[in-house]
Design an enzyme around this catalytic site. Structure first.
Site, PDB file in Angstrom:
ATOM      1  N   PRO A   2      42.742  23.236  56.002  1.00  0.00           N
ATOM      2  CA  PRO A   2      43.085  24.497  55.322  1.00  0.00           C
ATOM      3  C   PRO A   2      42.501  25.693  56.073  1.00  0.00           C
ATOM      4  CG  PRO A   2      41.892  22.996  53.855  1.00  0.00           C
ATOM      5  CD  PRO A   2      41.855  22.390  55.209  1.00  0.00           C
ATOM      6  N   GLU A   3      43.282  26.727  56.219  1.00  0.00           N
ATOM      7  CA  GLU A   3      42.791  27.980  56.806  1.00  0.00           C
ATOM      8  C   GLU A   3      42.754  29.044  55.703  1.00  0.00           C
ATOM      9  OE1 GLU A   3      43.845  29.304  60.635  1.00  0.00           O
ATOM     10  OE2 GLU A   3      44.270  27.307  61.417  1.00  0.00           O
ATOM     11  N   LYS A  61      36.337  30.703  54.754  1.00  0.00           N
ATOM     12  CA  LYS A  61      36.957  29.547  54.107  1.00  0.00           C
ATOM     13  C   LYS A  61      36.093  28.960  52.995  1.00  0.00           C
ATOM     14  CE  LYS A  61      38.177  27.219  57.847  1.00  0.00           C
ATOM     15  NZ  LYS A  61      38.963  26.260  58.658  1.00  0.00           N
ATOM     16  N   ARG A 275      40.913  21.594  71.113  1.00  0.00           N
ATOM     17  CA  ARG A 275      42.143  21.692  70.339  1.00  0.00           C
ATOM     18  C   ARG A 275      43.251  22.135  71.292  1.00  0.00           C
ATOM     19  NH1 ARG A 275      39.852  25.076  65.340  1.00  0.00           N
ATOM     20  NH2 ARG A 275      38.453  25.813  66.944  1.00  0.00           N
TER      21      ARG A 275
END
Ligand SMILES: [Zn+2]
Length: 289
Positions: A2-3, A61, A275
C-alpha cells in the site's frame, strides 16, 4: 504494497466507521502483529478497553487514532499486506486475522488482517510535531516528514532542501525524512508527468522545475486517492489490497515495452534500489554521465 493513496483511503474509512466509538475488548491472535508495542501483547490488549477512539490521522503511510485522554494513540502500519477490515462480529474469521477490536456499541468490529505480517499495531505516546508544536504526532513517527497533501506541508522549505540533496531526484522523492508518502510507483508516475528522468541530480534542476514536479506529485496522489475512494465499501475500511492495485491507472509503472501514453515510445524498465524504475526514454531523457 500500500502507498499513500491506499493508506489515505483506509484513514478515511476509519474516520467514517471507527472514530468516536469506544473499545470493548481486544484479542491479539498473533503477537508478531503487535511486536512494536514493546510492553507486549497482553499490555496492548489491556490498554484499549473503555477508551474512545478519536479522529483518524495519517503521516506518510502510518495511521493513528488518538485515545480519548489524548496523550497517546493507537498507531497502525499496514506493511506489505496489512488490512484493517470492518466486519460484523458474527462473520467468519479471515485466515490471517491477527488482531480483533470489538466495540461497546456491539456494532461491526475492526480486524487487522495481515498475510505477510510486516505490518502492525501499537500504542504510542503523542508528542508535539517539530514544525507545528500544536499538532501532536506519535513519537515513533515524529521524524517522518509531512506529505505533499498535508495542509501544513512547507513547500518552499521542501524545495530548498530538495535542491540541497546530492542525489538523483527519484531517490530524494523516496526519502521519508524529506517528504513522506511517495513510494516507488507514484514517484515513477510523477516523474513521467513532469518529463524528468529520476537519475537527474536535484541540484542541477531549477526551482521552478522542481515546483512543477511537486505539483505533478500532488495531482498523481490526488487522482489515486480519488480512485481508491470509488472502490470504498462499508465492509472494507481498506480497499481490498489486490483489487485496489488493479484499479490503479498507471502511465508508466509496470508498463515496460508498452507505448508511452504521450509519445508512443516503448517504456523502459531499469533496476533501482532493489526495485525497478519505469520511464519513457524519449519524454524523460537520462542525464549525460
Ligand atoms: Zn514518451
Amino acid at each position: 504494497m500500500p502507498e499513500l493513496p491506499e493508506v489515505e483511503t483506509v484513514r478515511d474509512g476509519l474516520e467514517k466507521w471507527v472514530s468516536g466509538r469506544v473499545v470493548a475488548s481486544v484479542d491479539v491472535r498473533h503477537p508478531r502483529s503487535v511486536r512494536r508495542h514493546l510492553a507486549g501483547s497482553a499490555d496492548f490488549a489491556s490498554r484499549l478497553p473503555g477508551r474512545g477512539l478519536g479522529i483518524a490521522q495519517r503521516r506518510g503511510k502510518y495511521l493513528w487514532l488518538p485515545l480519548d485522554d489524548a496523550d497517546e494513540a493507537l498507531l497502525a502500519h499496514l506493511g506489505m499486506s496489512g488490512q484493517l477490515l470492518l466486519r460484523a462480529v458474527a462473520e467468519p474469521e479471515e485466515r490471517h486475522l491477527h488482531v480483533r477490536i470489538r466495540f461497546a456499541d456491539d456494532g461491526p468490529e475492526l480486524r487487522f488482517v495481515d498475510q505477510r505480517t510486516f505490518g502492525g499495531l501499537l500504542i504510542d505516546e503523542l508528542v508535539p510535531t517539530p514544525d507545528q508544536p500544536g499538532d501532536l504526532v506519535p513519537s515513533l513517527i515524529a521524524h517522518i516528514a509531512r506529505d505533499p497533501l498535508d495542509p501544513a506541508f512547507d513547500e518552499d522549505d521542501f524545495l530548498t532542501r530538495l535542491r540541497g540533496r546530492r542525489s538523483g531526484v527519484k531517490r530524494a522523492l523516496l526519502d521519508q525524512s524529506l517528504v513522506s508518502g511517495i513510494g516507488n510507483i507514484y514517484a515513477d508516475e510523477s516523474l513521467w508527468r513532469a518529463r524528468l528522468h529520476g537519475a537527474r541530480p536535484t541540484a542541477a534542476l531549477s526551482r521552478p522545475r522542481l515546483r512543477g514536479l511537486l505539483s505533478d506529485v500532488r495531482v498523481v496522489l490526488a487522482e489515486a486517492i480519488g480512485a481508491g475512494g470509488t472502490s470504498f465499501d462499508a465492509l472494507y475500511v481498506n480497499v481490498n489490497g489486490q483489487s485496489g492495485y488493479f484499479s490503479r491507472t498507471l502511465a508508466v509503472y509496470g508498463r515496460a515495452g508498452l507505448p508511452c501514453l504521450r509519445c508512443g515510445t516503448a517504456v523502459r524498465r531499469v533496476a533501482f534500489m532493489n526495485r525497478s524504475s519505469y520511464f519513457c526514454p524519449r519524454c524523460q531523457r537520462p542525464p549525460r554521465l
